[in-house]
Write an enzyme that holds these catalytic residues in place. Sequence first.
Site, mmCIF file in Angstrom:
data_model
loop_
_atom_site.group_PDB
_atom_site.id
_atom_site.type_symbol
_atom_site.label_atom_id
_atom_site.label_comp_id
_atom_site.label_asym_id
_atom_site.label_seq_id
_atom_site.Cartn_x
_atom_site.Cartn_y
_atom_site.Cartn_z
ATOM 1 N N GLU A 26 0.822 -1.209 0.000
ATOM 2 C CA GLU A 26 0.000 0.000 0.000
ATOM 3 C C GLU A 26 0.859 1.263 0.000
ATOM 4 O O GLU A 26 0.539 2.250 -0.655
ATOM 5 C CB GLU A 26 -0.944 0.018 1.202
ATOM 6 C CG GLU A 26 -2.007 -1.088 1.187
ATOM 7 C CD GLU A 26 -2.894 -1.026 -0.035
ATOM 8 O OE1 GLU A 26 -2.959 0.028 -0.692
ATOM 9 O OE2 GLU A 26 -3.510 -2.062 -0.359
ATOM 10 N N THR A 57 1.379 5.735 -7.242
ATOM 11 C CA THR A 57 2.332 5.014 -8.079
ATOM 12 C C THR A 57 1.617 3.891 -8.821
ATOM 13 O O THR A 57 0.894 3.118 -8.206
ATOM 14 C CB THR A 57 3.462 4.430 -7.218
ATOM 15 O OG1 THR A 57 4.073 5.474 -6.467
ATOM 16 C CG2 THR A 57 4.504 3.746 -8.081
ATOM 17 N N LEU A 117 11.950 5.700 -7.005
ATOM 18 C CA LEU A 117 10.502 5.522 -6.875
ATOM 19 C C LEU A 117 9.785 6.833 -6.576
ATOM 20 O O LEU A 117 8.601 6.979 -6.882
ATOM 21 C CB LEU A 117 10.197 4.496 -5.785
ATOM 22 C CG LEU A 117 8.797 3.891 -5.757
ATOM 23 C CD1 LEU A 117 8.422 3.310 -7.109
ATOM 24 C CD2 LEU A 117 8.690 2.826 -4.683
ATOM 25 N N TYR A 146 -6.613 6.069 4.155
ATOM 26 C CA TYR A 146 -6.725 5.101 3.072
ATOM 27 C C TYR A 146 -5.981 3.809 3.406
ATOM 28 O O TYR A 146 -6.543 2.711 3.333
ATOM 29 C CB TYR A 146 -6.189 5.668 1.742
ATOM 30 C CG TYR A 146 -5.880 4.547 0.804
ATOM 31 C CD1 TYR A 146 -6.909 3.904 0.129
ATOM 32 C CD2 TYR A 146 -4.597 4.029 0.678
ATOM 33 C CE1 TYR A 146 -6.672 2.808 -0.670
ATOM 34 C CE2 TYR A 146 -4.339 2.928 -0.108
ATOM 35 C CZ TYR A 146 -5.382 2.332 -0.783
ATOM 36 O OH TYR A 146 -5.134 1.240 -1.553
ATOM 37 N N ASP A 199 -9.696 5.866 -2.427
ATOM 38 C CA ASP A 199 -8.553 6.431 -3.142
ATOM 39 C C ASP A 199 -9.045 7.058 -4.444
ATOM 40 O O ASP A 199 -10.239 7.259 -4.639
ATOM 41 C CB ASP A 199 -7.516 5.335 -3.412
ATOM 42 C CG ASP A 199 -8.027 4.327 -4.428
ATOM 43 O OD1 ASP A 199 -9.261 4.245 -4.613
ATOM 44 O OD2 ASP A 199 -7.205 3.635 -5.041
ATOM 45 N N CYS A 250 -24.719 2.548 -13.904
ATOM 46 C CA CYS A 250 -23.914 3.778 -13.932
ATOM 47 C C CYS A 250 -24.713 4.922 -14.536
ATOM 48 O O CYS A 250 -25.041 4.923 -15.724
ATOM 49 C CB CYS A 250 -22.633 3.534 -14.730
ATOM 50 S SG CYS A 250 -21.522 4.945 -14.763
#
Length: 348
Positions: free
Chosen positions: A43, A49, A86, A126, A144, A213
Amino acid sequence: MEKTKQDSDFKHIGKKLLSWYKINARDLPFRQTKDPYKIWICEIVFQQTRIAQGLGHYNNFITRFPDVKTLAEAEENEVLLSWKGLGYYSRAINVHKAAQQIMNDYHGIFPDEYEEILKLKGVGKYTAAAVSSICFNGKIPAVDGNFYRVLSRLFADDFDISNSRAFNYFSQLAHLILPENVGDFNQAMMDLGSEICKPKNPLCGECPLNQDCLAFSLEKISEFPVKTKKVKAEDLELKYYFVHRNGQFLIQQRKDDFIWKKLFEFPPVISDDLNPFIKSVKTVNHKLTHKNLSIEIFNVEVDSEEIWNNFIYENKYIVTDVDGSHERSFPKPLENYIQSYDTAYRIL
DNA sequence: AATGCGGGGAT
DNA sequence: ATCCCAGCATT
């Protein structure tokens, strides 16, 4: 949230999503485990990322630091080295501190309650929700960017996702469709958002929720989510001096108060007595999300052994060679210059 | 409540 | 070029 949403039953949507997930879940290395350590690390690695970008780092990290104790007892610089390239390097610093928290405050046993997980350095709402739900059957949606996008489209909701209250707002929406298995639901939302309900050109024809939707039925998918604030990159000029002699060069470690926290770099300034040894200068442009960098790199070849010795003995710089530099984490735009001394010299 | 923090891939 | 990604800490 409007009354109509509160009064309606949307629970079948969450169940549909779980059915889809059973068949279409991505095969990822952290999907076959409920080890909270591994879920926690993944996580953190994948905050802001993409999976493809962070997968190698995740695998290397788990191999090098297979458990909390190993991570807690490691040197911070080694954790930073594993994070090299990273980005968002405070994650590496915090993940290291959090491992020590777990050793000291929880006897090395990963806390199993949301409120306790939330206390770990670098763990926000989160991540705490994700670990809690995936590993400990917690019932909290891990909201998220995927949640923002999927839910705003599902309900054709124009709540501004750049608003500070978006997290709470979309958490409420998530509860409307939340099924019993929240851990799978959270991961299913990530996979749906990544594979189907993508930011651009979503694959609505393949979406298991397209019949539910509202944005899709209104043909207004492209209008959601609403995001008003745009990221602006400012210009920043940096100077570095590649001071070297006989395959050795000087580096130092950055502070933790700006970009590239605690990463290593060449000296940004030099004393005047080194000016005569500047052989060339090259400008490198590098784009970050929040900065447009223009970096001047001075090639300083110290021909005098006396001055070199005086210089390196006096000051605070680290003297290293190619092999030593590979054991330290450098900012991306400086990597070319440390890969090999010869290469760096040729570039300059 | 607003801002700063990497790097890369998709469009 | 622009957007955005399994967000968080700090102010």
